[in-house]
Design an enzyme around this catalytic site. Structure first.
Site, PDB file in Angstrom:
ATOM      1  N   CYS A  34     -13.093  -0.355   6.837  1.00 27.65           N
ATOM      2  CA  CYS A  34     -11.822  -0.123   6.143  1.00 27.65           C
ATOM      3  C   CYS A  34     -11.552   1.369   6.065  1.00 27.65           C
ATOM      4  CB  CYS A  34     -11.850  -0.722   4.743  1.00 27.65           C
ATOM      5  SG  CYS A  34     -10.323  -0.427   3.819  1.00 27.65           S
ATOM      6  N   HIS A  44      -2.170  -1.271  -4.363  1.00 27.23           N
ATOM      7  CA  HIS A  44      -2.161   0.161  -4.639  1.00 27.23           C
ATOM      8  C   HIS A  44      -1.199   0.830  -3.670  1.00 27.23           C
ATOM      9  CE1 HIS A  44      -5.005  -0.555  -1.459  1.00 27.23           C
ATOM     10  NE2 HIS A  44      -5.875  -1.100  -2.289  1.00 27.23           N
ATOM     11  N   HIS A  49      -4.510   0.157   3.713  1.00 28.34           N
ATOM     12  CA  HIS A  49      -5.813  -0.112   4.315  1.00 28.34           C
ATOM     13  C   HIS A  49      -5.623  -0.416   5.795  1.00 28.34           C
ATOM     14  CE1 HIS A  49      -8.049  -0.348   0.631  1.00 28.34           C
ATOM     15  NE2 HIS A  49      -7.534  -1.479   0.212  1.00 28.34           N
ATOM     16  N   HIS A 106      -3.670  -7.953  -1.978  1.00 32.55           N
ATOM     17  CA  HIS A 106      -4.614  -8.321  -0.925  1.00 32.55           C
ATOM     18  C   HIS A 106      -5.958  -8.709  -1.514  1.00 32.55           C
ATOM     19  CE1 HIS A 106      -5.021  -3.978  -1.575  1.00 32.55           C
ATOM     20  NE2 HIS A 106      -6.293  -4.092  -1.219  1.00 32.55           N
ATOM     21  N   GLU A 146      -5.957  -7.140  -5.520  1.00 30.28           N
ATOM     22  CA  GLU A 146      -5.429  -5.870  -6.017  1.00 30.28           C
ATOM     23  C   GLU A 146      -4.300  -5.371  -5.123  1.00 30.28           C
ATOM     24  OE1 GLU A 146      -8.966  -3.385  -5.515  1.00 30.28           O
ATOM     25  OE2 GLU A 146      -8.280  -2.822  -3.500  1.00 30.28           O
TER      26      GLU A 146
HETATM   27 MN    MN Z   1      -7.596  -2.431  -1.727  1.00 33.67          MN
END
Ligand code: MN
Length: 152
Positions: A117, A65, A69, A103, A63
């Protein structure tokens, strides 16, 4: 929870008072064998710290976004795709996933891969790769092998 509190760490990467939850409520075909524990997600914080654990040979969703992270590997070893590169990761490695960067994390064959995370509390929903984006990713050196699903 009180504003000041202690939640004791337990054996096996668990914490008293922290539920072990499914990784995601939907898209179950996009990942395998992943759990999520919210360690710090009080509304008072602008960030959240979660602990994810991927079972041996499992993987997180591929995914991207707009939010970033900040990851610290806490258990086991495996590999991760970040952008156009695949990295070997092991305990205490730090992985940065910048905005809008593809990732995925994959656990090795022998033990779970666990990691902390950190994310923004307010964040956008993940995007999944369209067919042409997946094709472009697979053309990168080493990425097609990485994305092959392991056989049980
Ligand atoms: Mn992610």
């Amino acid at each position: 929870m009180k504003p000041h509190s202690l939640r004791k760490g337990l054996l096996g990467f668990r914490w008293r008072g922290v539920d072990v939850r499914p990784y995601k409520a939907d898209g179950a075909e996009a990942f395998r064998d992943v759990t999520r524990q919210a360690l710090f997600d009080d509304a008072a914080y602008s960030s959240q710290l979660r602990y994810f654990e991927i079972g041996a040979n499992g993987w997180s969703t591929l995914e991207r976004h707009h939010h970033s992270h900040a990851v610290m590997i806490l258990r086991g070893s495996g590999r991760c795709l970040v952008g156009d590169e695949v990295f070997d990761v092991a305990v205490h490695d730090l992985v940065t996933v910048p905005p809008l960067t593809w990732h995925q994390f994959r656990a090795g064959p022998d033990e779970p891969l666990g990691f902390l995370c950190m994310v923004n509390a307010k964040r956008d929903r993940p995007q999944l790769p369209a067919a042409d984006e997946l094709r472009q990713l697979r053309e990168l050196p080493g990425v097609a092998d990485f994305l092959e699903l392991p056989t049980r």
